[in-house]
Scaffold this motif. Structure first.
Motif, mmCIF file in Angstrom:
data_model
loop_
_atom_site.group_PDB
_atom_site.id
_atom_site.type_symbol
_atom_site.label_atom_id
_atom_site.label_comp_id
_atom_site.label_asym_id
_atom_site.label_seq_id
_atom_site.Cartn_x
_atom_site.Cartn_y
_atom_site.Cartn_z
ATOM 1 N N THR A 1 38.121 77.291 13.405
ATOM 2 C CA THR A 1 38.687 77.903 14.599
ATOM 3 C C THR A 1 38.783 76.832 15.679
ATOM 4 O O THR A 1 38.212 75.744 15.537
ATOM 5 C CB THR A 1 37.818 79.069 15.128
ATOM 6 N N THR B 1 38.873 80.866 19.022
ATOM 7 C CA THR B 1 40.127 81.535 18.669
ATOM 8 C C THR B 1 40.674 80.966 17.364
ATOM 9 O O THR B 1 40.419 79.818 17.002
ATOM 10 C CB THR B 1 41.185 81.395 19.785
ATOM 11 N N GLU B 2 41.411 81.798 16.667
ATOM 12 C CA GLU B 2 41.938 81.413 15.358
ATOM 13 C C GLU B 2 43.227 80.605 15.485
ATOM 14 O O GLU B 2 43.911 80.657 16.507
ATOM 15 C CB GLU B 2 42.161 82.668 14.516
#
Length: 142
Positions: free
Chosen positions: A62, A67-68
């Motif tokens: 990530t 966040t991805e």
């Protein structure tokens, strides 16, 4: 005693490590450098047949804020494929900074030159991912 295999998934290579739940230690095992999916899964099948793990661990990349990104999705898909093909439980482990830590460890051990060491780096990153998993499960046990 239970054996686990861990994977540091990448588009060019997949680093693999093996570890034992009883000892809580992991070791770099192999690098799968096959490009075709069929060849990659054939290599994984050989490792599964040899080591007979009770579970698998996949590093989940990530951004630093958690966040991805595109590789996060690919790693989740890889984890789902492993579970679907082999029916083993698959754990996802946050792998932020595992490659940087692996590179630092290899450098301290006298292995310099990122490009020359990339395959060794991938299996070392898988070892770090597996160690993180073993450590977190040991602390989570009652």
């Amino acid at each position: 005693m239970s054996t686990l295999l861990a994977f540091d998934f990448g588009l060019a290579r997949i680093g693999v490590a093996v570890g034992e739940t009883e000892t809580g230690h992991a070791h770099p095992l192999a690098v799968i450098a096959e490009e075709a999916n069929a060849a990659r899964f054939a290599a994984i099948e050989k490792l599964l047949a040899e080591w007979k793990p009770s579970g698998l661990v996949v590093g989940l990349p990530t951004h630093m804020d958690g966040t991805e990104h595109a590789m996060t999705v690919r790693c989740r898909r890889f984890a789902n494929q492993l579970h679907g093909r082999y029916g083993l439980p698959v754990s996802l482990v946050d792998e932020r900074l595992s490659s940087a830590e692996a590179e630092e460890r290899l450098s301290e051990a006298g292995h310099h030159g990122w490009r020359k060491q990339k395959p060794r780096l991938d299996s070392a990153a898988a070892q770090i991912i597996l160690n993180q998993h073993l450590e977190s499960t040991r602390h989570a046990a009652p």
